[in-house]
Design a protein around this motif. Structure first.
Motif, PDB file in Angstrom:
ATOM      1  N   GLY A  40      32.237  62.676  64.569  1.00 14.52           N
ATOM      2  CA  GLY A  40      32.597  63.731  63.632  1.00 14.52           C
ATOM      3  C   GLY A  40      32.523  65.126  64.209  1.00 14.52           C
ATOM      4  O   GLY A  40      32.135  66.071  63.519  1.00 14.52           O
ATOM      5  N   ILE A  41      32.906  65.254  65.472  1.00 17.26           N
ATOM      6  CA  ILE A  41      32.832  66.555  66.145  1.00 17.26           C
ATOM      7  C   ILE A  41      34.212  67.219  66.090  1.00 17.26           C
ATOM      8  O   ILE A  41      35.140  66.768  66.765  1.00 17.26           O
ATOM      9  CB  ILE A  41      32.389  66.396  67.608  1.00 17.26           C
ATOM     10  CG1 ILE A  41      30.998  65.749  67.670  1.00 17.26           C
ATOM     11  CG2 ILE A  41      32.394  67.736  68.324  1.00 17.26           C
ATOM     12  CD1 ILE A  41      30.529  65.420  69.073  1.00 17.26           C
ATOM     13  N   PRO A  42      34.368  68.266  65.292  1.00 13.84           N
ATOM     14  CA  PRO A  42      35.652  68.982  65.279  1.00 13.84           C
ATOM     15  C   PRO A  42      35.797  69.789  66.559  1.00 13.84           C
ATOM     16  O   PRO A  42      34.834  70.394  67.035  1.00 13.84           O
ATOM     17  CB  PRO A  42      35.544  69.890  64.053  1.00 13.84           C
ATOM     18  CG  PRO A  42      34.084  70.100  63.877  1.00 13.84           C
ATOM     19  CD  PRO A  42      33.393  68.857  64.359  1.00 13.84           C
ATOM     20  N   LEU A  89      36.974  72.260  73.147  1.00 15.97           N
ATOM     21  CA  LEU A  89      35.980  73.260  72.788  1.00 15.97           C
ATOM     22  C   LEU A  89      35.403  72.952  71.414  1.00 15.97           C
ATOM     23  O   LEU A  89      36.142  72.664  70.474  1.00 15.97           O
ATOM     24  CB  LEU A  89      36.617  74.658  72.747  1.00 15.97           C
ATOM     25  CG  LEU A  89      37.425  75.091  73.975  1.00 15.97           C
ATOM     26  CD1 LEU A  89      38.129  76.408  73.698  1.00 15.97           C
ATOM     27  CD2 LEU A  89      36.527  75.208  75.194  1.00 15.97           C
ATOM     28  N   PHE A  90      34.083  73.005  71.310  1.00 20.02           N
ATOM     29  CA  PHE A  90      33.446  72.827  70.009  1.00 20.02           C
ATOM     30  C   PHE A  90      32.081  73.504  70.038  1.00 20.02           C
ATOM     31  O   PHE A  90      31.615  73.949  71.082  1.00 20.02           O
ATOM     32  CB  PHE A  90      33.326  71.349  69.633  1.00 20.02           C
ATOM     33  CG  PHE A  90      32.442  70.536  70.536  1.00 20.02           C
ATOM     34  CD1 PHE A  90      31.087  70.373  70.260  1.00 20.02           C
ATOM     35  CD2 PHE A  90      32.967  69.909  71.664  1.00 20.02           C
ATOM     36  CE1 PHE A  90      30.271  69.622  71.092  1.00 20.02           C
ATOM     37  CE2 PHE A  90      32.151  69.154  72.504  1.00 20.02           C
ATOM     38  CZ  PHE A  90      30.804  69.003  72.211  1.00 20.02           C
ATOM     39  N   ASN A  91      31.461  73.595  68.884  1.00 27.19           N
ATOM     40  CA  ASN A  91      30.128  74.188  68.779  1.00 27.19           C
ATOM     41  C   ASN A  91      29.105  73.126  68.417  1.00 27.19           C
ATOM     42  O   ASN A  91      29.362  72.282  67.549  1.00 27.19           O
ATOM     43  CB  ASN A  91      30.098  75.290  67.721  1.00 27.19           C
ATOM     44  CG  ASN A  91      30.868  76.524  68.151  1.00 27.19           C
ATOM     45  OD1 ASN A  91      30.856  76.902  69.319  1.00 27.19           O
ATOM     46  ND2 ASN A  91      31.557  77.158  67.211  1.00 27.19           N
ATOM     47  N   ALA A  92      27.969  73.171  69.079  1.00 26.09           N
ATOM     48  CA  ALA A  92      26.819  72.334  68.727  1.00 26.09           C
ATOM     49  C   ALA A  92      25.753  73.287  68.208  1.00 26.09           C
ATOM     50  O   ALA A  92      25.059  73.938  68.984  1.00 26.09           O
ATOM     51  CB  ALA A  92      26.321  71.559  69.947  1.00 26.09           C
ATOM     52  N   GLY A  93      25.667  73.396  66.893  1.00 26.59           N
ATOM     53  CA  GLY A  93      24.815  74.420  66.313  1.00 26.59           C
ATOM     54  C   GLY A  93      25.401  75.779  66.619  1.00 26.59           C
ATOM     55  O   GLY A  93      26.576  76.037  66.359  1.00 26.59           O
ATOM     56  N   ASP A  94      24.603  76.651  67.239  1.00 24.77           N
ATOM     57  CA  ASP A  94      25.098  77.977  67.595  1.00 24.77           C
ATOM     58  C   ASP A  94      25.481  78.081  69.072  1.00 24.77           C
ATOM     59  O   ASP A  94      25.669  79.179  69.606  1.00 24.77           O
ATOM     60  CB  ASP A  94      24.046  79.041  67.266  1.00 24.77           C
ATOM     61  CG  ASP A  94      22.733  78.828  68.036  1.00 24.77           C
ATOM     62  OD1 ASP A  94      22.613  77.795  68.723  1.00 24.77           O
ATOM     63  OD2 ASP A  94      21.835  79.684  67.935  1.00 24.77           O
ATOM     64  N   LEU A 105      38.457  61.488  73.280  1.00 24.18           N
ATOM     65  CA  LEU A 105      38.842  61.872  71.922  1.00 24.18           C
ATOM     66  C   LEU A 105      38.218  60.937  70.896  1.00 24.18           C
ATOM     67  O   LEU A 105      37.735  61.378  69.839  1.00 24.18           O
ATOM     68  CB  LEU A 105      40.363  61.863  71.783  1.00 24.18           C
ATOM     69  CG  LEU A 105      41.120  62.901  72.615  1.00 24.18           C
ATOM     70  CD1 LEU A 105      42.627  62.727  72.430  1.00 24.18           C
ATOM     71  CD2 LEU A 105      40.707  64.310  72.239  1.00 24.18           C
ATOM     72  N   ASP A 106      38.213  59.653  71.194  1.00 23.35           N
ATOM     73  CA  ASP A 106      37.601  58.683  70.271  1.00 23.35           C
ATOM     74  C   ASP A 106      36.113  58.957  70.102  1.00 23.35           C
ATOM     75  O   ASP A 106      35.569  58.840  68.992  1.00 23.35           O
ATOM     76  CB  ASP A 106      37.815  57.251  70.785  1.00 23.35           C
ATOM     77  CG  ASP A 106      39.273  56.796  70.648  1.00 23.35           C
ATOM     78  OD1 ASP A 106      40.030  57.451  69.904  1.00 23.35           O
ATOM     79  OD2 ASP A 106      39.631  55.793  71.293  1.00 23.35           O
ATOM     80  N   LEU A 107      35.441  59.306  71.200  1.00 21.80           N
ATOM     81  CA  LEU A 107      34.011  59.614  71.130  1.00 21.80           C
ATOM     82  C   LEU A 107      33.759  60.821  70.224  1.00 21.80           C
ATOM     83  O   LEU A 107      32.850  60.804  69.381  1.00 21.80           O
ATOM     84  CB  LEU A 107      33.469  59.875  72.532  1.00 21.80           C
ATOM     85  CG  LEU A 107      31.978  60.244  72.625  1.00 21.80           C
ATOM     86  CD1 LEU A 107      31.099  59.098  72.133  1.00 21.80           C
ATOM     87  CD2 LEU A 107      31.608  60.631  74.059  1.00 21.80           C
ATOM     88  N   LEU A 108      34.561  61.858  70.396  1.00 17.01           N
ATOM     89  CA  LEU A 108      34.409  63.055  69.567  1.00 17.01           C
ATOM     90  C   LEU A 108      34.688  62.748  68.100  1.00 17.01           C
ATOM     91  O   LEU A 108      33.946  63.180  67.200  1.00 17.01           O
ATOM     92  CB  LEU A 108      35.346  64.162  70.068  1.00 17.01           C
ATOM     93  CG  LEU A 108      35.050  64.711  71.473  1.00 17.01           C
ATOM     94  CD1 LEU A 108      36.145  65.682  71.907  1.00 17.01           C
ATOM     95  CD2 LEU A 108      33.697  65.398  71.520  1.00 17.01           C
TER      96      LEU A 108
END
Length: 214
Positions: free
Chosen positions: A139-141, A163-168, A132-135
């Motif tokens: 700044g990864i929502p 779950l998150f998105n990296a670009g599309d 969680l700290d890494l995310l």
């Protein structure tokens, strides 16, 4: 006796034909609508075809085979390049999460990925807060869920999922304890240990795919 045997053979053949029809329709729905759950796709396909008897319900392995057939028939010109792009993105994600001993799983690994597929990684660590700290630091929502995985016929456990998105591209992380690195969960398709790939194995897979594509 012969009439009963012939009738039974006719019933079996009819059920097999219906399983094939449901499997093909489920594969189409999974491809076009992004359905990831085999049971959901199977029920929806059966409803559309008006087939509800248990003997007509295909196994997950039959649906997976139909899904690959659908891709060969209708996506032969686009799917290999898409798969390579997703695998290259998976490589970058695995490098980013290297401290968690990542393993690639799912459609991006087995080659059945489509435009709806997420990059699914199993991470390993005993302190979720570190992940969680890494995310948060980068700044990864993300969205947090839980997932149940089976490690035996009657052994299921729940694990946190991020779950998150990296670009599309959708990224799906499941965090398991480090001692689970030595034991893969069971595959939902055939109940065998789930196929997983380390970063080195993915590099080799990409090299083989590059050779195959010329």
């Amino acid at each position: 006796m012969r009439d009963r045997h012939n009738h039974r053979q006719h019933q079996l053949g009819h059920a097999g034909e219906n399983r094939r029809r449901i499997a093909l329709e489920a594969a189409r729905l999974m491809t076009e609508q992004g359905i990831r759950d085999f049971a959901h796709a199977k029920r929806k396909a059966a409803d559309r075809l008006g087939l509800h008897d248990e003997a007509s319900m295909p196994r997950n392995a039959e649906i997976e085979a139909a899904l690959r057939e659908h891709q060969r028939l209708f996506q032969a010109d686009t799917q290999p390049a898409l798969l390579r792009r997703l695998r290259e993105s998976a490589r970058e994600a695995m490098r980013f999460f290297a401290g968690f001993e990542p393993r690639l799983v799912g459609a991006v690994l087995d080659g059945s990925a489509d435009v709806h597929s997420a990059i699914c990684l199993h991470l390993h660590g005993d302190e979720p807060q570190v992940l969680l700290d890494l995310l948060h630091t980068h700044g990864i929502p993300f969205e947090e869920q839980t997932r149940r995985l089976r490690f035996g016929p009657e052994s299921a456990e729940s694990f946190p999922v991020y779950l998150f998105n990296a670009g599309d591209t959708a990224i799906d992380l499941t965090l398991l304890p480090r001692d689970r690195l030595r034991q893969a969960p069971l595959d939902r398709v055939d109940d065998r240990p789930l196929q997983r790939a380390s970063l080195a194995a993915l590099d080799a897979l990409l090299a083989d795919q590059k050779t195959a594509l010329g």
